[in-house]
Design an enzyme around this catalytic site. Structure first.
Site, PDB file in Angstrom:
ATOM      1  N   LYS A 112       0.827  -1.213   0.000  1.00  0.00           N
ATOM      2  CA  LYS A 112       0.000   0.000   0.000  1.00  0.00           C
ATOM      3  C   LYS A 112       0.858   1.259   0.000  1.00  0.00           C
ATOM      4  O   LYS A 112       0.502   2.261  -0.617  1.00  0.00           O
ATOM      5  CB  LYS A 112      -0.930   0.033   1.225  1.00  0.00           C
ATOM      6  CG  LYS A 112      -2.121  -0.897   1.090  1.00  0.00           C
ATOM      7  CD  LYS A 112      -3.156  -0.331   0.148  1.00  0.00           C
ATOM      8  CE  LYS A 112      -4.319  -1.301  -0.033  1.00  0.00           C
ATOM      9  NZ  LYS A 112      -5.227  -0.889  -1.107  1.00  0.00           N
ATOM     10  N   LYS A 192      -4.482 -10.650 -11.090  1.00  0.00           N
ATOM     11  CA  LYS A 192      -5.661 -10.856 -10.265  1.00  0.00           C
ATOM     12  C   LYS A 192      -6.875 -10.155 -10.851  1.00  0.00           C
ATOM     13  O   LYS A 192      -6.776  -9.002 -11.263  1.00  0.00           O
ATOM     14  CB  LYS A 192      -5.387 -10.310  -8.858  1.00  0.00           C
ATOM     15  CG  LYS A 192      -6.298 -10.894  -7.801  1.00  0.00           C
ATOM     16  CD  LYS A 192      -5.874 -10.446  -6.425  1.00  0.00           C
ATOM     17  CE  LYS A 192      -6.839 -10.936  -5.369  1.00  0.00           C
ATOM     18  NZ  LYS A 192      -6.526 -10.414  -4.052  1.00  0.00           N
ATOM     19  N   LYS A 195      -8.197  -6.144 -10.063  1.00  0.00           N
ATOM     20  CA  LYS A 195      -7.124  -5.191  -9.729  1.00  0.00           C
ATOM     21  C   LYS A 195      -7.217  -3.929 -10.574  1.00  0.00           C
ATOM     22  O   LYS A 195      -7.017  -2.833 -10.105  1.00  0.00           O
ATOM     23  CB  LYS A 195      -5.751  -5.854  -9.952  1.00  0.00           C
ATOM     24  CG  LYS A 195      -5.246  -6.585  -8.730  1.00  0.00           C
ATOM     25  CD  LYS A 195      -4.282  -5.695  -7.936  1.00  0.00           C
ATOM     26  CE  LYS A 195      -4.058  -6.203  -6.540  1.00  0.00           C
ATOM     27  NZ  LYS A 195      -2.998  -7.181  -6.442  1.00  0.00           N
TER      28      LYS A 195
END
Ligand code: TRP
Ligand code: SF4
Length: 324
Positions: A112, A192, A195
């Site tokens: 993050k 993924k 995303k």
């Protein structure tokens, strides 16, 4: 007594078929064996959300997906995290037994920091502590999660051990239950689904939208012409056939390898199968979407039931910490 399951999902968007295959089907199945508590974690979402205007809508969209997929409000508690504010109290108390160094090492935190360097807020650091508060507040024994959440669960277990060590047996140390489906890759070939926008098929998508998404998805990059033999093992469409065309999977493999089937036909077949297997869910979803007052009722009831458990745990925690 039945063991209790707790899991949470962030209301960042509507759920897609990757969430469905990976998590939601599993949540629904667990209702047979466990007492289940499923939570839309809106406070967690705030750690990465500056514009909160769509939050209310996202909360409801996830609940619609869950209910349409077969979550049963009689047996299962479904609620919005912030509706039971006790979780924020427990979060603060658990933060006192959580070394900062544990949090700085968490892989999702480091990720993050890279993703949103302009918004590395305090809440982001405490994200796993809030998750530990979720799980322990509702006395969960079992937490169904994907592999990416394992470090968070390990941290919860460490926090519980530390807390119990310091203040006496109070909290339950939960175990992870890994969802049996592997990660569902994105339609654009990214690692993924969900995303990036445009690489997922939402559960709520129309059959037409589903077909368009499938038709524009990447396949085996080495297969450039219709006569080139394909490599199904590297093709995302093929892996989705594994979930939606189980009985034909051996044929598809062989026909792709032998260039007997083209990607266009192969994709059409997949779109048809996805649409037919989601038809009932989508019908139920639109029925529920037309009754917003019913969803409000479900969430009010869910929060009430969750709060009874929450108050009891928090009372024990505070007593053992000598706060009361
Ligand atoms: N961190 C989880 C995710 O990103 C969501 C979550 C919050 C959660 N609290 C939880 C998952 C408790 C399981 C149990 O998906
Ligand atoms: Fe993929 Fe199907 Fe094309 Fe083979 S035929 S490469 S499995 S889309």
């Amino acid at each position: 007594m039945k063991k209790r399951v707790f899991s949470g999902a962030r209301p960042t968007a509507r759920q897609h078929i990757g969430n469905y295959l990976g998590a939601i089907q599993n949540y629904v199945a667990l209702q047979e064996e466990y007492e289940c508590v499923y939570c839309v974690v809106d406070i967690h979402a705030l750690t990465s959300m500056e514009d909160t205007r769509p939050l209310q809508e996202y909360n409801r969209e996830i609940v619609l997906d869950w209910l349409a997929a077969g979550m049963d409000t009689e047996r299962t508690i479904i609620f919005i995290q912030s509706h039971v504010p006790e979780v924020m109290e427990l979060h603060t108390l658990l933060s006192m037994v959580t070394p900062l160094s544990w949090l700085m090492r968490v892989p999702t935190f480091k990720e993050k920091v890279k993703q949103q360097p302009e918004n590395v807020n305090y809440g982001l650091v405490g994200y796993p502590v809030l998750q530990a508060a979720d799980i322990t507040l509702y006395k969960a024994d079992v937490v169904p999660i994907g592999e990416d959440q394992l470090p968070h669960l390990e941290l919860t277990r460490e926090i519980v051990r530390r807390f119990n060590n310091q203040f006496g047996e109070t909290l339950i140390e939960p175990v992870a239950k890994l969802t049996s489906f592997p990660r569902i890759v994105g339609l654009d070939g990214s690692d993924k689904m969900g995303k990036t926008s445009g690489n997922a098929i939402e559960l709520a998508a129309t059959p037409e939208e589903t077909e368009v998404r499938i038709m524009t998805a990447v396949t085996d990059p080495a297969r450039r012409y219709r006569n080139d033999p394909g490599h199904p093992e590297v093709c995302n469409i093929y892996s989705l056939h594994g979930y939606f065309s189980e009985s034909q999977i051996a044929d598809i493999f062989r026909q792709c390898r032998a260039a007997e089937i083209g990607c266009v036909d192969c994709k059409k077949l997949l779109a048809e199968h996805i649409n037919s297997s989601l038809r009932a869910l989508r019908e139920k979803r639109s029925e529920l979407a037309a009754r917003p007052e019913y969803i409000t009722e479900v969430l009010t009831d869910g929060a009430q039931r969750a709060r009874i458990i929450a108050r009891e745990t928090l009372h024990q925690v505070k007593q053992n910490m000598r706060l009361i």
